[in-house]
Design an enzyme around this catalytic site. Structure first.
Site, PDB file in Angstrom:
ATOM      1  N   ILE A  47      48.755  35.334  46.046  1.00  0.00           N
ATOM      2  CA  ILE A  47      48.689  36.484  45.148  1.00  0.00           C
ATOM      3  C   ILE A  47      48.838  37.691  46.056  1.00  0.00           C
ATOM      4  O   ILE A  47      48.098  37.834  47.035  1.00  0.00           O
ATOM      5  CB  ILE A  47      47.355  36.551  44.377  1.00  0.00           C
ATOM      6  CG1 ILE A  47      47.163  35.293  43.536  1.00  0.00           C
ATOM      7  CG2 ILE A  47      47.288  37.815  43.521  1.00  0.00           C
ATOM      8  CD1 ILE A  47      45.781  35.153  42.917  1.00  0.00           C
ATOM      9  N   ALA A  48      49.808  38.547  45.761  1.00  0.00           N
ATOM     10  CA  ALA A  48      50.050  39.710  46.624  1.00  0.00           C
ATOM     11  C   ALA A  48      50.542  40.884  45.784  1.00  0.00           C
ATOM     12  O   ALA A  48      51.313  40.705  44.838  1.00  0.00           O
ATOM     13  CB  ALA A  48      51.071  39.367  47.695  1.00  0.00           C
ATOM     14  N   GLU A  64      42.355  29.588  48.028  1.00  0.00           N
ATOM     15  CA  GLU A  64      41.715  29.911  49.301  1.00  0.00           C
ATOM     16  C   GLU A  64      41.926  31.394  49.561  1.00  0.00           C
ATOM     17  O   GLU A  64      42.962  31.944  49.201  1.00  0.00           O
ATOM     18  CB  GLU A  64      42.358  29.120  50.442  1.00  0.00           C
ATOM     19  CG  GLU A  64      42.168  27.632  50.327  1.00  0.00           C
ATOM     20  CD  GLU A  64      43.312  26.865  50.975  1.00  0.00           C
ATOM     21  OE1 GLU A  64      44.351  27.458  51.300  1.00  0.00           O
ATOM     22  OE2 GLU A  64      43.161  25.649  51.117  1.00  0.00           O
ATOM     23  N   ASN A  98      38.545  39.179  53.109  1.00  0.00           N
ATOM     24  CA  ASN A  98      39.285  39.845  52.032  1.00  0.00           C
ATOM     25  C   ASN A  98      38.334  40.181  50.882  1.00  0.00           C
ATOM     26  O   ASN A  98      38.348  39.555  49.819  1.00  0.00           O
ATOM     27  CB  ASN A  98      40.458  38.975  51.571  1.00  0.00           C
ATOM     28  CG  ASN A  98      41.417  39.730  50.678  1.00  0.00           C
ATOM     29  OD1 ASN A  98      41.089  40.782  50.130  1.00  0.00           O
ATOM     30  ND2 ASN A  98      42.618  39.183  50.524  1.00  0.00           N
ATOM     31  N   TYR A 107      38.115  37.630  42.273  1.00  0.00           N
ATOM     32  CA  TYR A 107      37.968  36.238  41.859  1.00  0.00           C
ATOM     33  C   TYR A 107      36.592  35.977  41.256  1.00  0.00           C
ATOM     34  O   TYR A 107      36.467  35.290  40.243  1.00  0.00           O
ATOM     35  CB  TYR A 107      38.240  35.281  43.029  1.00  0.00           C
ATOM     36  CG  TYR A 107      39.590  35.497  43.667  1.00  0.00           C
ATOM     37  CD1 TYR A 107      40.717  35.821  42.920  1.00  0.00           C
ATOM     38  CD2 TYR A 107      39.748  35.391  45.041  1.00  0.00           C
ATOM     39  CE1 TYR A 107      41.949  36.028  43.513  1.00  0.00           C
ATOM     40  CE2 TYR A 107      40.984  35.590  45.640  1.00  0.00           C
ATOM     41  CZ  TYR A 107      42.079  35.918  44.866  1.00  0.00           C
ATOM     42  OH  TYR A 107      43.294  36.128  45.452  1.00  0.00           O
TER      43      TYR A 107
END
Length: 148
Positions: free
Chosen positions: A71-72, A105, A110, A117
């Site tokens: 995811i970016a 992961e 981060n 999440y």
């Protein structure tokens, strides 16, 4: 027009390869991203707004298990809910495929991703010691179960 979450296509992969190089020490190539557009187990989604690529998210679904690959979001679009929308779209797709769970992961450092999440209901399920390189760092495993 507002942000849309659409399936990743060949038209997105060059820009997403740039994003990969910005965000990850071991980035996916444009060729690797393009291959995922043909992979029947892949679900790769792109956030776009007015024709501009904001970010992307991808996962693989095998039977009832969904594994998030990446995811970016481009730095200039962070803090606008793009990552949340992409992650929620993956969750929705995993549920639509009768998934039992979705897992991912994340680097232990981060903090923004971990907060996202957790807010979406993921729970820490484990640690992979020294999983990441450049720099070496633990990966925290987060899972969201759909079964009660």
């Amino acid at each position: 027009m507002g942000m849309e979450i659409v399936p990743m296509t060949a038209a997105h992969t060059a820009r997403l390869a740039v994003l990969e190089r910005l965000c990850f020490s071991e980035p996916w190539s444009e060729k690797a991203l393009l291959e995922e557009t043909e992979n029947p187990t892949a679900c790769f989604l792109t956030a776009v707004e007015n024709g501009e690529v904001l970010g992307y998210a991808g996962m693989h679904i095998v039977l009832s298990e969904s594994y998030v690959d990446n995811i970016a979001v481009f730095p200039e679009y962070r803090g606008r809910g793009v990552g949340r929308a992409l992650t929620q779209a993956l969750i929705d797709r995993a549920k639509a495929e009768n998934g039992a769970f979705i897992t991912l992961e994340v680097r232990a450092s981060n903090v923004p991703a971990i907060a996202l999440y957790t807010a979406l209901g993921f729970q820490k399920a484990g640690v992979r010691r020294n999983f990441y390189t450049a720099p070496r760092e633990d990966a925290w495993i987060f899972t969201l179960s759909f079964e009660s």
